[in-house]
Design a protein around this motif. Structure first.
Motif, PDB file in Angstrom:
ATOM      1  N   LYS A 138       0.861  -1.206  -0.037  1.00  0.00           N
ATOM      2  CA  LYS A 138      -0.114   0.024   0.215  1.00  0.00           C
ATOM      3  C   LYS A 138       0.768   1.524  -0.045  1.00  0.00           C
ATOM      4  N   ALA A 139       1.997   1.127   0.675  1.00  0.00           N
ATOM      5  CA  ALA A 139       2.523   2.336   0.549  1.00  0.00           C
ATOM      6  C   ALA A 139       3.376   2.403  -0.452  1.00  0.00           C
ATOM      7  N   ALA A 140       3.774   1.630  -1.259  1.00  0.00           N
ATOM      8  CA  ALA A 140       4.239   1.603  -2.638  1.00  0.00           C
ATOM      9  C   ALA A 140       3.270   2.192  -3.610  1.00  0.00           C
ATOM     10  N   LEU A 141       2.088   1.730  -3.542  1.00  0.00           N
ATOM     11  CA  LEU A 141       1.021   2.197  -4.377  1.00  0.00           C
ATOM     12  C   LEU A 141       0.659   3.633  -4.233  1.00  0.00           C
ATOM     13  N   ARG A 142       0.860   4.216  -2.998  1.00  0.00           N
ATOM     14  CA  ARG A 142       0.426   5.554  -2.632  1.00  0.00           C
ATOM     15  C   ARG A 142       1.618   6.630  -3.060  1.00  0.00           C
ATOM     16  N   ALA A 143       2.680   5.697  -3.078  1.00  0.00           N
ATOM     17  CA  ALA A 143       3.738   6.616  -3.885  1.00  0.00           C
ATOM     18  C   ALA A 143       4.020   6.513  -5.366  1.00  0.00           C
ATOM     19  N   ASP A 144       2.894   5.866  -5.925  1.00  0.00           N
ATOM     20  CA  ASP A 144       2.732   5.671  -7.324  1.00  0.00           C
ATOM     21  C   ASP A 144       3.879   4.823  -7.833  1.00  0.00           C
ATOM     22  N   GLY A 145       4.135   3.846  -6.987  1.00  0.00           N
ATOM     23  CA  GLY A 145       4.942   2.885  -7.411  1.00  0.00           C
ATOM     24  C   GLY A 145       3.993   1.312  -7.706  1.00  0.00           C
ATOM     25  N   GLU A 146       4.817   0.515  -7.865  1.00  0.00           N
ATOM     26  CA  GLU A 146       4.359  -0.888  -8.176  1.00  0.00           C
ATOM     27  C   GLU A 146       4.278  -1.888  -7.228  1.00  0.00           C
ATOM     28  N   ALA A 147       3.330  -2.857  -7.268  1.00  0.00           N
ATOM     29  CA  ALA A 147       3.388  -4.028  -6.086  1.00  0.00           C
ATOM     30  C   ALA A 147       3.890  -5.171  -6.595  1.00  0.00           C
ATOM     31  N   ASP A 148       4.295  -5.143  -7.901  1.00  0.00           N
ATOM     32  CA  ASP A 148       4.738  -6.476  -8.730  1.00  0.00           C
ATOM     33  C   ASP A 148       5.712  -7.151  -7.754  1.00  0.00           C
ATOM     34  N   ALA A 149       6.796  -6.504  -7.393  1.00  0.00           N
ATOM     35  CA  ALA A 149       8.105  -7.446  -6.745  1.00  0.00           C
ATOM     36  C   ALA A 149       7.795  -7.865  -5.680  1.00  0.00           C
ATOM     37  N   TYR A 150       7.016  -7.029  -4.706  1.00  0.00           N
ATOM     38  CA  TYR A 150       6.553  -7.857  -3.246  1.00  0.00           C
ATOM     39  C   TYR A 150       5.489  -8.744  -3.615  1.00  0.00           C
ATOM     40  N   THR A 151       4.799  -8.531  -4.532  1.00  0.00           N
ATOM     41  CA  THR A 151       3.783  -9.751  -4.834  1.00  0.00           C
ATOM     42  C   THR A 151       4.267 -10.978  -5.294  1.00  0.00           C
ATOM     43  N   ALA A 152       5.432 -10.921  -6.209  1.00  0.00           N
ATOM     44  CA  ALA A 152       6.303 -11.982  -6.636  1.00  0.00           C
ATOM     45  C   ALA A 152       6.862 -12.687  -5.297  1.00  0.00           C
ATOM     46  N   HIS A 153       7.518 -11.989  -4.236  1.00  0.00           N
ATOM     47  CA  HIS A 153       7.897 -12.252  -3.242  1.00  0.00           C
ATOM     48  C   HIS A 153       6.735 -13.311  -2.418  1.00  0.00           C
ATOM     49  N   LEU A 154       6.034 -12.793  -2.339  1.00  0.00           N
ATOM     50  CA  LEU A 154       4.906 -13.547  -1.762  1.00  0.00           C
ATOM     51  C   LEU A 154       4.498 -14.891  -2.530  1.00  0.00           C
ATOM     52  N   VAL A 155       4.197 -14.759  -3.663  1.00  0.00           N
ATOM     53  CA  VAL A 155       3.966 -15.904  -4.469  1.00  0.00           C
ATOM     54  C   VAL A 155       4.891 -17.001  -4.358  1.00  0.00           C
ATOM     55  N   ASP A 156       6.517 -16.486  -4.393  1.00  0.00           N
ATOM     56  CA  ASP A 156       7.600 -17.587  -4.345  1.00  0.00           C
ATOM     57  C   ASP A 156       7.389 -18.294  -3.122  1.00  0.00           C
ATOM     58  N   GLN A 157       7.158 -17.562  -1.959  1.00  0.00           N
ATOM     59  CA  GLN A 157       7.340 -18.408  -0.782  1.00  0.00           C
ATOM     60  C   GLN A 157       5.952 -19.415  -0.667  1.00  0.00           C
ATOM     61  N   THR A 158       5.041 -18.988  -1.503  1.00  0.00           N
ATOM     62  CA  THR A 158       3.750 -19.922  -1.390  1.00  0.00           C
ATOM     63  C   THR A 158       4.115 -21.022  -2.207  1.00  0.00           C
ATOM     64  N   LEU A 159       4.759 -20.744  -3.339  1.00  0.00           N
ATOM     65  CA  LEU A 159       4.838 -22.190  -4.082  1.00  0.00           C
ATOM     66  C   LEU A 159       5.898 -23.064  -3.438  1.00  0.00           C
ATOM     67  N   ALA A 160       6.825 -22.527  -2.972  1.00  0.00           N
ATOM     68  CA  ALA A 160       7.820 -23.460  -2.265  1.00  0.00           C
ATOM     69  C   ALA A 160       7.145 -24.381  -1.147  1.00  0.00           C
ATOM     70  N   LEU A 161       6.132 -23.617  -0.315  1.00  0.00           N
ATOM     71  CA  LEU A 161       5.476 -24.296   0.674  1.00  0.00           C
ATOM     72  C   LEU A 161       4.432 -25.327   0.208  1.00  0.00           C
ATOM     73  N   LEU A 162       3.910 -25.054  -1.078  1.00  0.00           N
ATOM     74  CA  LEU A 162       2.624 -25.850  -1.716  1.00  0.00           C
ATOM     75  C   LEU A 162       3.369 -27.080  -2.195  1.00  0.00           C
ATOM     76  N   ALA A 163       4.639 -26.952  -2.733  1.00  0.00           N
ATOM     77  CA  ALA A 163       5.425 -28.137  -3.461  1.00  0.00           C
ATOM     78  C   ALA A 163       5.817 -29.018  -2.303  1.00  0.00           C
ATOM     79  N   ALA A 164       6.342 -28.509  -0.965  1.00  0.00           N
ATOM     80  CA  ALA A 164       6.845 -29.267   0.035  1.00  0.00           C
ATOM     81  C   ALA A 164       5.869 -29.862   1.030  1.00  0.00           C
ATOM     82  N   GLU A 165       4.964 -29.077   1.303  1.00  0.00           N
ATOM     83  CA  GLU A 165       4.033 -29.564   2.306  1.00  0.00           C
ATOM     84  C   GLU A 165       2.688 -30.264   2.271  1.00  0.00           C
ATOM     85  N   ARG A 166       2.037 -30.197   0.900  1.00  0.00           N
ATOM     86  CA  ARG A 166       1.106 -30.642   0.422  1.00  0.00           C
ATOM     87  C   ARG A 166      -0.533 -30.329   1.807  1.00  0.00           C
TER      88      ARG A 166
END
Length: 372
Positions: free
Chosen positions: A173-201
């Motif tokens: 939200k801070a990035a968006l309010r500063a007219d930035g983008e959320a893509d990099a942080y969103t990718a960081h969240l998705v990367d963590q999730t993909l690793a756990l999906l594959a490892a933990e079922r």
């Protein structure tokens, strides 16, 4: 499943007896709690003398809460957490939760009992849908945010493991309010999730609609192949087209259970469409129902917040929270919605086609959803 869901109202009242209390009776009980000298929080005790009425005598039911006028969220933002804790809970452990800061600086609230209510209600709904139990992947805000603590409490209720990611929704939200983008942080969240999906079922995935869309774009195979039986979402809104895309392309064999709400009002529960119900333009086929007497949603005329719109009409959401932990009367929410009538699973009015409220048909008053 149909039989279980058909008896859901009775089952909820059995599991959480407070849900069987008449709203007017509960309102009077909460007035005694929040304004009684032995139980009131310093926050409300300090305001009693300048209310211009006596909440213990003049509030004889829910409708009389209009005497409080509209609640100014700025007062909550300025309050200390200890001033929000009721004196009646002075000898009980408590936690401090914070909102995500969608409309400005975060608000703090205290939790003593409300999390336990939320867990029991939601677990009952999952059981009725046949998906309770198992390990959980929490692609949810962490730290001071109630969503992550709720998921942990839910898994604890059946001795499941919680696999959580690092997630600070305010960064986006801070990035968006500063007219930035959320893509990099969103990718960081998705990367963590993909690793756990594959490892933990895990069996259940908790996240937001916005992040579910982002995750779906990166999944090499359908979610059910990872062991996921249900996806539970809350937080950000989802368009009808996005919802249809997710169901058709990425969620075969997986139940999708959505909620509407936030830290201050709790979880409005998803009710599936029933035969003969009118279509709601812009909706996703679901309505959302917040269990009274803990909280009540009204859909009101934006030009007159005391006039409730008719069923089928769109208006602004006005919420009242009536918990021992938290009393917030007549808070105008950041959202607009269509008012719906009662549902067989949840026999009280609901909302549908929720989207950010836009003043005068334009800007949404500074609200930034981000990924939460």
């Amino acid at each position: 499943m149909t039989t279980a869901l058909g008896t859901l109202p009775d089952l909820l009242r059995e599991r959480v007896p407070e849900l069987a209390v008449d709203l007017d009776t509960w309102t009077r009980r909460m007035m005694r709690w929040h304004f009684g000298p032995e139980t009131a929080s310093p926050f409300w005790a300090a305001r009693r003398a300048r209310l211009g009425f006596d909440p213990l005598k003049d509030v004889d039911g829910f409708a009389a809460l209009e005497l409080f006028g509209l609640f100014d969220k700025a007062e909550l933002r300025a309050a200390s957490a200890r001033d929000l804790r009721p004196r009646g809970y002075r000898d009980r452990p408590f936690r401090v939760f914070e909102t995500g800061g969608t409309t400005g600086p975060p608000c703090r609230i205290v939790n003593v009992t409300r999390l336990a209510y939320d867990v029991e209600i939601y677990r009952t709904v999952l059981e009725a849908r046949g998906v309770a139990g198992g390990d959980v992947l929490a692609m949810t805000p962490s730290g001071p945010h109630a969503y992550g603590h709720f998921v942990e409490g839910l898994a604890d209720s059946w001795h499941g493991a919680v696999h959580a990611i690092d997630f600070d929704p305010r960064w986006v939200k801070a990035a968006l309010r500063a007219d930035g983008e959320a893509d990099a942080y969103t990718a960081h969240l998705v990367d963590q999730t993909l690793a756990l999906l594959a490892a933990e079922r895990p069996s259940l995935l908790f996240t937001t609609s916005r992040l579910l869309l982002e995750l779906a774009m990166r999944l090499p195979r359908p979610l059910h192949t990872y062991g996921i039986r249900a996806v539970c979402t809350g937080g950000t809104s989802c368009t009808a087209a996005e919802a249809e895309f997710l169901r058709a392309e990425h969620l075969p064999g997986v139940q999708w259970i959505d909620t509407y709400g936030n830290t201050l009002v709790g979880h409005a529960l998803q009710a599936d469409a029933v035969a003969g119900a009118p279509d709601v333009p812009g909706g996703t086929g679901h309505s959302y129902h917040l269990p009274p007497p803990f909280a009540v949603l009204k859909v009101v005329d934006p030009a007159d917040p005391w006039r409730e719109v008719a069923v089928g009409e769109r208006g602004r959401v006005r919420a009242t929270t009536l918990l021992e932990d938290l009393f917030l009367p007549n808070l105008l929410e950041r959202d607009s919605a269509v008012r719906t009538g009662p549902h067989p699973w949840f026999p009280w009015d609901g909302v549908a086609a929720v989207r950010p409220f836009q003043k005068d048909g334009g800007a949404n008053g500074g609200a930034v959803e981000g990924v939460y």
